[in-house]
Design a protein around this motif. Structure first.
Motif, mmCIF file in Angstrom:
data_model
loop_
_atom_site.group_PDB
_atom_site.id
_atom_site.type_symbol
_atom_site.label_atom_id
_atom_site.label_comp_id
_atom_site.label_asym_id
_atom_site.label_seq_id
_atom_site.Cartn_x
_atom_site.Cartn_y
_atom_site.Cartn_z
ATOM 1 N N ASN A 403 0.811 -1.230 0.000
ATOM 2 C CA ASN A 403 0.000 0.000 0.000
ATOM 3 C C ASN A 403 0.839 1.273 0.000
ATOM 4 O O ASN A 403 0.601 2.199 0.748
ATOM 5 C CB ASN A 403 -0.950 0.035 1.212
ATOM 6 C CG ASN A 403 -1.891 -1.133 1.187
ATOM 7 O OD1 ASN A 403 -2.353 -1.523 0.121
ATOM 8 N ND2 ASN A 403 -2.139 -1.730 2.341
ATOM 9 N N GLU A 451 0.111 4.936 0.334
ATOM 10 C CA GLU A 451 -0.756 5.271 -0.794
ATOM 11 C C GLU A 451 -1.808 6.323 -0.409
ATOM 12 O O GLU A 451 -2.104 7.239 -1.165
ATOM 13 C CB GLU A 451 -1.419 3.998 -1.327
ATOM 14 C CG GLU A 451 -2.248 4.272 -2.546
ATOM 15 C CD GLU A 451 -2.147 3.225 -3.639
ATOM 16 O OE1 GLU A 451 -1.231 2.384 -3.641
ATOM 17 O OE2 GLU A 451 -3.010 3.266 -4.502
ATOM 18 N N ALA A 452 -2.334 6.218 0.797
ATOM 19 C CA ALA A 452 -3.394 7.137 1.231
ATOM 20 C C ALA A 452 -2.885 8.576 1.344
ATOM 21 O O ALA A 452 -3.672 9.520 1.357
ATOM 22 C CB ALA A 452 -3.949 6.672 2.571
ATOM 23 N N GLN A 453 -1.567 8.754 1.420
ATOM 24 C CA GLN A 453 -1.034 10.111 1.588
ATOM 25 C C GLN A 453 -0.447 10.692 0.298
ATOM 26 O O GLN A 453 0.029 11.822 0.290
ATOM 27 C CB GLN A 453 0.032 10.107 2.677
ATOM 28 C CG GLN A 453 -0.571 9.755 4.028
ATOM 29 C CD GLN A 453 0.258 10.285 5.152
ATOM 30 O OE1 GLN A 453 1.358 9.803 5.359
ATOM 31 N NE2 GLN A 453 -0.260 11.257 5.872
#
Ligand code: ASP
Ligand code: MG
Length: 467
Positions: A403, A451-453
């Motif tokens: 991720n 990935e979320a950032q």
């Protein structure tokens, strides 16, 4: 059209239109008008938008499901093409050609269904039908556009539109699904089938994505490969300009979906554009620029929906060379770290590791090493191959982090600018950075984050460096 002001009537132009530019009859006509206005010599087209996915779906249904499901999918594909044919008021000969291709599609699907097997070789013939069908439809759009542009044909000899089966020219090896073009052979075949002396009197329409082996088996260059095809054709015919017509007005400073302040780049160098394509910008297939670089062919990326917008020129040399031009994100990355004390002063350790990756055909994007460990980023699909991980674990302890995404800052003189790294990491100081790659390229600085950032990192960098 403003882009026309940068081209000249005699320029030999190869123009490629992607799937969205071929979405329906209206899109095809709009694209054909662009090609006519640009005085293109060769037009390379993608399949109608969404059709390649549907063809791949047909292959799956035919193998694993009841025939009625395949029939339904085939009917949909047929309807999409027939609607465009009707809207374009296609002539009978072209309609026969289209019907033959639809029949071929059904026969191949039937074969797959009976055998309950679809080799990569069969899949390539099946997938390639999308481009073969769209190019037949585009013939009519091209004829109509030329007629509009010179309605009085009594004065001049009308330009002739010629359909070319790309497989007669685009010779490849037999790596089905991702075949390699054979440049020398393609050049020879192009001089036979696409003679430049026809420039001005003829306009050729052909397919992207597909090729054929020496033995005549159909191949494809890999998903999104039509850009690459167009560049290979441009190289083979000695084009002055390669145009990639898409649904966005060029290459942006970053993905506008990530950052609302992204703006179009008027000019960018081959190196910067290659880094952008490789490191996640979706607008160009990463291999596209190789033939253009080899032959120093300027590339225009522009929108067939808004041809009056200027688009982006990609050239060997551009006068404006900002430190940071653009930024991109490459998603679905994993970080693989291999550690072992045996690496300490042991020659050949990296060789052994890279050999494993090579044997499995997995490409490594970014890499850093210390005395006893080496970390590298890969596309997460590489991990689907359990054997690869098992084999690596024979040499070292393997640690995997998932991720992640690779954020890259692209520009000029990146590895020789004091203070740049500090400025970058100040901008993203509240984001946890997992790995940094700086130094190898003059044009790229990249680092890994969760990935979320990723989007947040891009927004912050864009604010500091581009806005
Ligand atoms: N039609 C193919 C695809 O969707 C090739 C392309 O459009 O570039 O992958
Ligand atoms: Mg594409």
């Amino acid at each position: 059209m403003q882009v026309g002001s940068q081209t000249q009537k005699k320029d030999l132009i190869v123009s490629k239109f992607g799937g969205t530019s071929m979405g329906d009859a209206k899109c095809m006509l709009r694209s054909a008008r662009v090609a006519s206005k640009q005085n293109s010599f060769l037009v390379v087209v993608s399949a109608v938008s969404g059709i390649t996915n549907k063809l791949i779906e047909v292959a799956k249904l035919a193998q694993f499901e009841a025939w009625s499901k395949t029939e339904l999918a085939l009917a949909q594909i047929k309807q999409i093409h027939k609607t465009i044919a009707t809207d374009l008021k296609i002539n009978p000969e072209l309609e026969v050609q289209l019907d033959q291709l639809l029949d071929e599609l059904e026969s191949i699907a039937k074969g797959i269904h009976l055998l309950k097997d679809c080799s990569l070789k069969a899949l390539d013939t099946l997938q390639g039908l999308g481009e073969r069908m769209s190019s037949v439809l585009f013939m009519k759009a091209m004829q109509s556009a030329l007629l509009e542009s010179s309605p009085d044909t009594s004065q001049n000899e009308p330009k002739q539109v010629k359909w070319l089966d790309a497989r007669q020219v685009l010779r490849t090896d037999d790596q089905f699904g991702k075949a390699k073009p054979q440049t020398q052979k393609i050049r020879e075949l192009a001089s036979k089938w696409l003679p430049s002396k026809s420039h001005g009197s003829h306009i050729f329409v052909t397919q992207g994505f597909i090729g054929s082996t020496e033995e005549g088996a159909s191949t494809t260059l890999g998903r999104g490969g039509s850009d690459y095809s167009a560049a290979i054709f441009a190289e083979a015919v000695g084009a002055d300009i390669l145009e990639i017509w898409t649904d966005v007005a060029g290459i942006a400073t970053t993905d506008p979906r990530l950052c609302a302040d992204a703006r179009m780049i008027p000019e960018i160098s081959f190196q910067e554009a290659s880094e952008l394509a490789t490191f996640g910008a979706k607008v160009l297939h990463p291999s596209t620029l190789l033939p253009a670089i080899r032959k120093n062919i300027p590339v225009l990326v522009a929108s067939s929906f808004n041809p009056e917008q200027k688009g982006t020129w990609i050239r060997a040399f551009v006068s404006d060379q900002p430190l940071v031009r653009a930024m991109a994100i490459r998603k679905q990355q994993v970080l693989v770290t291999l550690s072992t004390p045996e690496m300490l002063q042991a020659p050949g350790f990296l060789y052994k590791i890279f050999k494993v990756f090579n044997d499995y055909g997995v490409s490594i994007d970014a890499i850093t090493t210390s005395e006893i460990s080496v970390s590298m980023t890969l596309d997460n699909s590489a991990l689907l191959n359990k054997k690869l991980v098992h084999e690596l674990s024979q040499f070292a302890e393997v640690q995997i982090e998932e991720n992640l995404c690779l954020v890259s800052v692209i520009g000029n003189n990146i590895n020789h600018t004091p203070g740049l790294a500090q400025k970058i990491f100040t901008a993203v100081s509240d984001i946890n950075v997992r790995m940094i790659c700086l130094g190898a390229s003059k044009h790229n600085f990249c680092f890994l984050v969760e990935e979320a950032q990723g989007a947040l990192a891009i927004q912050k960098l864009h604010k500091v460096f581009v806005q």
